[in-house]
Design a protein around this motif. Sequence first.
Motif, mmCIF file in Angstrom:
data_model
loop_
_atom_site.group_PDB
_atom_site.id
_atom_site.type_symbol
_atom_site.label_atom_id
_atom_site.label_comp_id
_atom_site.label_asym_id
_atom_site.label_seq_id
_atom_site.Cartn_x
_atom_site.Cartn_y
_atom_site.Cartn_z
ATOM 1 N N LEU A 144 32.151 24.335 29.856
ATOM 2 C CA LEU A 144 32.625 25.019 31.063
ATOM 3 C C LEU A 144 34.120 24.815 31.212
ATOM 4 O O LEU A 144 34.610 23.682 31.232
ATOM 5 C CB LEU A 144 31.904 24.482 32.300
ATOM 6 C CG LEU A 144 32.405 24.965 33.665
ATOM 7 C CD1 LEU A 144 32.288 26.472 33.797
ATOM 8 C CD2 LEU A 144 31.657 24.265 34.800
ATOM 9 N N GLN A 145 34.846 25.898 31.317
ATOM 10 C CA GLN A 145 36.291 25.855 31.543
ATOM 11 C C GLN A 145 36.566 26.293 32.981
ATOM 12 O O GLN A 145 36.470 27.477 33.299
ATOM 13 C CB GLN A 145 37.011 26.781 30.561
ATOM 14 C CG GLN A 145 36.753 26.465 29.091
ATOM 15 C CD GLN A 145 37.377 25.142 28.677
ATOM 16 O OE1 GLN A 145 38.555 24.888 28.904
ATOM 17 N NE2 GLN A 145 36.562 24.289 28.055
ATOM 18 N N ALA A 146 36.886 25.356 33.848
ATOM 19 C CA ALA A 146 37.100 25.654 35.274
ATOM 20 C C ALA A 146 38.573 25.988 35.505
ATOM 21 O O ALA A 146 39.305 25.254 36.175
ATOM 22 C CB ALA A 146 36.656 24.483 36.134
ATOM 23 N N ARG A 147 39.008 27.106 34.959
ATOM 24 C CA ARG A 147 40.408 27.519 35.025
ATOM 25 C C ARG A 147 40.652 28.666 35.995
ATOM 26 O O ARG A 147 41.762 29.199 36.054
ATOM 27 C CB ARG A 147 40.882 27.936 33.627
ATOM 28 C CG ARG A 147 40.837 26.823 32.598
ATOM 29 C CD ARG A 147 41.258 27.331 31.239
ATOM 30 N NE ARG A 147 41.207 26.283 30.226
ATOM 31 C CZ ARG A 147 41.383 26.497 28.922
ATOM 32 N NH1 ARG A 147 41.601 27.739 28.479
ATOM 33 N NH2 ARG A 147 41.318 25.499 28.075
ATOM 34 N N GLY A 148 39.630 29.084 36.728
ATOM 35 C CA GLY A 148 39.785 30.215 37.617
ATOM 36 C C GLY A 148 39.543 31.524 36.903
ATOM 37 O O GLY A 148 39.183 31.580 35.723
ATOM 38 N N SER A 149 39.770 32.616 37.637
ATOM 39 C CA SER A 149 39.616 33.963 37.081
ATOM 40 C C SER A 149 40.541 34.899 37.852
ATOM 41 O O SER A 149 41.043 34.568 38.925
ATOM 42 C CB SER A 149 38.162 34.442 37.172
ATOM 43 O OG SER A 149 37.733 34.478 38.521
ATOM 44 N N LEU A 150 40.727 36.091 37.299
ATOM 45 C CA LEU A 150 41.744 37.001 37.821
ATOM 46 C C LEU A 150 41.198 38.419 37.928
ATOM 47 O O LEU A 150 40.518 38.907 37.027
ATOM 48 C CB LEU A 150 42.951 36.975 36.877
ATOM 49 C CG LEU A 150 44.205 37.749 37.270
ATOM 50 C CD1 LEU A 150 44.820 37.197 38.555
ATOM 51 C CD2 LEU A 150 45.229 37.681 36.138
ATOM 52 N N LEU A 151 41.503 39.062 39.048
ATOM 53 C CA LEU A 151 41.211 40.485 39.257
ATOM 54 C C LEU A 151 42.533 41.224 39.283
ATOM 55 O O LEU A 151 43.389 40.934 40.132
ATOM 56 C CB LEU A 151 40.462 40.676 40.578
ATOM 57 C CG LEU A 151 40.186 42.109 41.035
ATOM 58 C CD1 LEU A 151 39.186 42.791 40.112
ATOM 59 C CD2 LEU A 151 39.682 42.128 42.478
ATOM 60 N N VAL A 152 42.744 42.160 38.350
ATOM 61 C CA VAL A 152 44.035 42.840 38.243
ATOM 62 C C VAL A 152 43.930 44.291 38.682
ATOM 63 O O VAL A 152 42.846 44.887 38.672
ATOM 64 C CB VAL A 152 44.590 42.775 36.801
ATOM 65 C CG1 VAL A 152 44.782 41.321 36.373
ATOM 66 C CG2 VAL A 152 43.683 43.504 35.815
ATOM 67 N N TYR A 153 45.085 44.852 39.070
ATOM 68 C CA TYR A 153 45.123 46.277 39.408
ATOM 69 C C TYR A 153 46.365 46.897 38.789
ATOM 70 O O TYR A 153 47.339 46.216 38.465
ATOM 71 C CB TYR A 153 45.091 46.494 40.921
ATOM 72 C CG TYR A 153 46.378 46.213 41.661
ATOM 73 C CD1 TYR A 153 47.187 47.268 42.093
ATOM 74 C CD2 TYR A 153 46.798 44.911 41.936
ATOM 75 C CE1 TYR A 153 48.363 47.030 42.786
ATOM 76 C CE2 TYR A 153 47.971 44.667 42.623
ATOM 77 C CZ TYR A 153 48.751 45.727 43.050
ATOM 78 O OH TYR A 153 49.917 45.488 43.733
ATOM 79 N N GLU A 154 46.329 48.233 38.620
ATOM 80 C CA GLU A 154 47.402 48.913 37.896
ATOM 81 C C GLU A 154 47.927 50.164 38.593
ATOM 82 O O GLU A 154 48.855 50.799 38.088
ATOM 83 C CB GLU A 154 46.934 49.275 36.484
ATOM 84 C CG GLU A 154 45.629 50.062 36.441
ATOM 85 C CD GLU A 154 45.047 50.134 35.035
ATOM 86 O OE1 GLU A 154 45.781 50.570 34.117
ATOM 87 O OE2 GLU A 154 43.873 49.761 34.852
#
Length: 434
Positions: A144-154
């Motif tokens: 498990l890599q607890a590094r967060g996550s990202l939601l991107v927009y363009e």
Amino acid sequence: MSDSSHTEAPSDDADIVVVGAGIIGTSCALALARQGLRVTVIDAQEPGHGASYGNAGHLATEQVSPIADLSILKQIPAMLINPMGPLRLDWKYLPRALPWFTRLLLNLRSAPFQRTVAGLRTLNEASLGAWERTLASMGCGELLQARGSLLVYERRETHTPLETLRKRWLQQGVDADLWSAHALQDAAPALSDHLLGGIYFPKTGHFIDPHLVVCRLAEAAKACGVRFVQQQVRHGRLNEKGAVLITSQGPLNARRVLIACGAHSAALVSQLTGISVPLDTERGYHLMLPHEHGRLPFPVTSLERKFIMTPMQGGLRLAGTVEFAGLHRPPRMDRAWQLHRLSQGLFRQDLDARDATTWMGLRPSLPDSLPVIDQVCDGRVLLAFGHQHLGLTQAAITAEWIAQLAVRPMASIASQALPDLSAYRLDRFRKPWL
């Protein structure tokens, strides 16, 4: 549903038979065995070869809203017409799907909506800690890599809806940091510089190999005495001693049964409890790119393109899309390849799709977006199914709760060690259209 007219089945020495060897069933088996119970797991496949094999690998603690909103009404024509859209409804399956969609929409009314959010929050807020405890106990925390996550927009016109989403997440108790385009480039320089920004979720993570997680759980469970049996459960009935499961190899007696077979749970639940659950299947796809390493430090989701990319030990996994076509229709792997087309333009250099592999899995979803986590029939039947997109996320905490239910009398469910589990009870489906 007691029936003593049949010849008694050969006895199994287990205290609990777990039906289902996916991430939920295997996690529960380990937790139950650690409570000192003798456990047998039965499944037609080896551990982790169903929906648990190819999911996105995202520990999605930020997902505390229902699986759809009222905009789905506008999308139904496109769902029927566009085979490559992010949501697809097989027109042949439409008559069977409409009652489920109706219940889904009714659960978007204010009171049931708030119940769903509260129920998902309770599970998700406890999920990361539960996984860290479980993996540490097995000596494989690196999975498990607890590094967060990202939601991107363009697109510029997306910024206002994104801000609205962020405010909703913050109101729901989800940490959601607004990132600029510069922040994106600093964290993930391989992403295209035309991306305008996004939302970073610090209290999320990802698994480097979801199937390997199930295998490690199964190994730990076997070390605790859990027996894995590769058979198909075809039918079940209760009797005065517990339950009888009719399998592909003959009948099997069980003192107690835990139903944790995901999208295949509905029939057995009905047979053992007499309650018909409105369980349907969201078919999800992935495309695994084995030559892609190092592009992303954590999962990245595209808001406009509606899919996720997760870095894993075996490459980069592109996952997403929802297809309603039931349990038995053949997969449409062109939907998996569509994920590669969706990725084009999100990176400075397009992704390498050489030797890519495709997959389709069945997500078990209930119309209120909450799983069933319960103990019924005088303790003879335990239930852990219907986790929709969040089976991987919620498996470890579900297992902890099931293990506590299994070793406590029914009257102690409200003990301090357990939260209020009323939102996940099976009997919520005794009421019509819930």
